[in-house]
Design a protein around this motif. Structure first.
Motif: not given
Length: 290
Positions: A58-78
């Motif tokens: 798993t990968i979490f960004v600020n507690g959000e699982n980005i494997i299950k919810n990739p939009n959590a990383i895409r909106k803040i990603l460069g």
């Protein structure tokens, strides 16, 4: 802001593993990712960027699982991939405007944002030329600019200094250093000096695994008392290299100056201990026979 990677695995087929139980915590600042070809660096970055899915973990960004919810990383990603492509008929300004539209970026401030980024990567004078006429280094700078369009909180650069001349590499390092106060920056490179000069922490990979992580100074410190310099006749080089890890050499008319790593100290007057560098540590940790 924190990126938490837990037990990440990527299995391509029965005989090929991209990542093996990889775990690491990444906070604000610059993490330099080092490893030989096939170590799994690009695989890791593609999974973080939600372009590829892991076999496990798993990968979490600020507690959000980005494997299950990739939009959590895409909106803040460069993201600047290693094989970044451009549209050759567009100029830099048109291309960045197009990329901004794909990322959902618009508004009155976009034109100014693009102008600031073009200035930051030293492309203002060439912004109206077709990208197809650019050198490899200039295309890479366009790629860097597009990664910064959305003022990202997570920045991923896979071999970003490939094709850049020394002056451009310095400019890139300055640009990224300025952004690292408010973002997580992950920088993969085979150029150890690029990592050593700007990274807050370094992660060294081998065969899909994390083999060391720490500040450049902390990793380098582990090599104290292991790095030496000496000179030998040309005829002894092959024999010397079969016994020691040579990290640098300079051929002279009647001898060869060598920098090498050894776990054993020496009393020979022709051998002197020297201060280690990150490259010494990297080579020591990633060479199979050591």
């Amino acid at each position: 802001m924190e990126l938490e990677i837990k037990n990440l695995t990527k299995q391509y087929n029965k005989g090929k593993i991209g990542l093996a139980d990889f775990s690491v915590s990444i906070g604000k600042g610059i993490l330099g990712l080092l490893g030989p070809n096939g170590a799994g660096k690009s695989t890791l970055l593609k999974i973080i960027a939600s372009i590829s899915k892991p076999t496990g973990g798993t990968i979490f960004v600020n507690g959000e699982n980005i494997i299950k919810n990739p939009n959590a990383i895409r909106k803040i990603l460069g993201y600047l991939p290693q094989d970044f492509g451009v549209y050759p008929n567009l100029n830099a300004y048109e291309f960045l405007t197009y990329m901004a539209a794909l990322k959902g970026i618009g508004g009155h401030g976009l034109k100014k944002r693009i102008e600031i980024l073009l200035d930051g990567v030293n492309l203002t004078a060439d912004a109206k030329r077709p990208i197809g006429s650019y050198s490899g280094g200039m295309k890479q700078r366009v790629g860097i600019a597009q990664a910064l369009l959305n003022d990202p909180k997570v920045l991923i650069f896979d071999e970003p200094t490939v094709g850049l001349d020394p002056e451009e590499r310095v400019r890139f390092r300055q640009l990224i250093s300025e952004m690292a106060n408010n973002a997580i920056v992950i920088l993969s490179s085979h150029i150890v000096s690029d990592i050593e000069t700007i990274a807050d922490e370094v992660a060294i990979m081998k065969n899909g695994m994390l083999i060391d992580k720490g500040s450049p100074a902390a990793i380098t410190k582990k090599m104290e008392g292991k790095v030496f310099e000496t000179s030998i006749p040309h005829a002894e080089l092959d024999g010397f290299r079969s016994k020691h890890l040579v990290t640098d050499m300079s051929k002279q008319p009647d001898h060869i100056n060598l920098r090498y790593i050894s776990d054993t100290s020496h009393g020979n007057a022709n051998i002197k201990g020297v201060n280690p560098g990150l490259e010494d540590a990297y080579l020591y940790l990633t060479q199979k026979q050591y």
